[in-house]
Write a protein that holds these residues in place. Sequence first.
Motif, PDB file in Angstrom:
ATOM      1  N   ARG A 166      -9.838  66.750 -77.277  1.00  0.00           N
ATOM      2  CA  ARG A 166     -10.568  67.581 -76.518  1.00  0.00           C
ATOM      3  C   ARG A 166     -10.626  69.036 -77.534  1.00  0.00           C
ATOM      4  O   ARG A 166     -11.260  70.022 -77.087  1.00  0.00           O
ATOM      5  N   ASP A 288     -10.536  64.785 -67.880  1.00  0.00           N
ATOM      6  CA  ASP A 288     -10.918  65.676 -68.766  1.00  0.00           C
ATOM      7  C   ASP A 288     -11.205  67.127 -68.562  1.00  0.00           C
ATOM      8  O   ASP A 288     -11.238  68.155 -69.205  1.00  0.00           O
ATOM      9  N   ASP A 289     -11.362  67.270 -67.211  1.00  0.00           N
ATOM     10  CA  ASP A 289     -11.530  68.806 -66.553  1.00  0.00           C
ATOM     11  C   ASP A 289     -10.215  69.617 -66.322  1.00  0.00           C
ATOM     12  O   ASP A 289     -10.175  70.683 -65.958  1.00  0.00           O
TER      13      ASP A 289
END
Length: 365
Positions: A166, A288-289
Amino acid sequence: MKKKTMGILLMSTVAITLLAACSGEKGKEEGSKESKDGGAKVEVVAKGFQHDFWKAVQSGAKKAAEEDNVTMNFVGPKDETAIAEQLEMLNNAINKNPDAIALAALDTEAELDAIETAKSKDIPIIGFDSGVPDAPEGAVKATASTDNNKAGAIAAENLYKELEKRIEDKTFRIGVVSQEVNSLSISQRTGGFIEKMVELLESNEKIGKGKVQVTGHDKFKNSVKEKDAKAIIELRVPAEVTDAAGKTEASALLEKKDLLAIYGSNEYGAKSIINANDGLGDRIGVEDDKILAVGFDSGALQQDAIRNGKFLGSVTQNPVKIGYESVKLAVKASKGEKVTDVDTGVEWYTKENIDKDDIQELLYE
């Protein structure tokens, strides 16, 4: 005269018979105990007794005692603030003149006289868990405990595996919630995490050497300025150890827009993150968020957070091995054998392995 002599002889015979009978009963009692208990007698004085962690330590101690045919007595105060109660238990243990004592001291300074007494009586002490820091030289022969610096580093390594995916060309933040900075074990878990994470981040080509700022507390901060940093590790320590104070510090981190990950360096820290997350509309998770979250220890909330995907994973100590190795070391020390410190290790547990038998026996609430 003859009758008198016969009377004396008869009385002597009865007395001898009674004495032999009494001796026989005593010998039977001691003999059965000796046969059951075996050689060494070890007193184990823990930092607590009610918590599942200490019950797991006790189970490991029992296993070692059974293997070595040892008489083992395991005690601990009501909680980890009961220093006077533990001191009384330690003095009682010393008064029993055991072959060795295993001790996880709540306050070494408060127990110095007792430790000196054990030393003067040639009773070897084995430290376990957090051990007996700053004990008089020669009193503690070895310690069975977690290498907390290494354990903190393991949390950092496992977090970085996901975090690395990330990292972009913009500044981001990693939060750390620590119950305190004075406790040696918690401080080492915090420091071990920070040191390893700095090392890993600096090795990333998107960040580089000298581009990781550590801030939030004087004990761990470095000289990197925020304007020069590509990654920031921010440590938050509550002013008091309450659920509300912990939640406040964790919330302050979770509310930051640049936060990518967060670490709780013990059960309290992990619980603070979970409680804060519940009040902020669910910001942590493995998606992912979401903000990646990892912890240390294994409270009920923490285990639930791992099972439902809120926490990536956590580090757990091996309390069973702590108890097991402390008794093993005590037996060796009681025989005059040379003993050295034992790292009882840790395990990284996730949603995938949390319910496996070898992990389950290490988890405590």
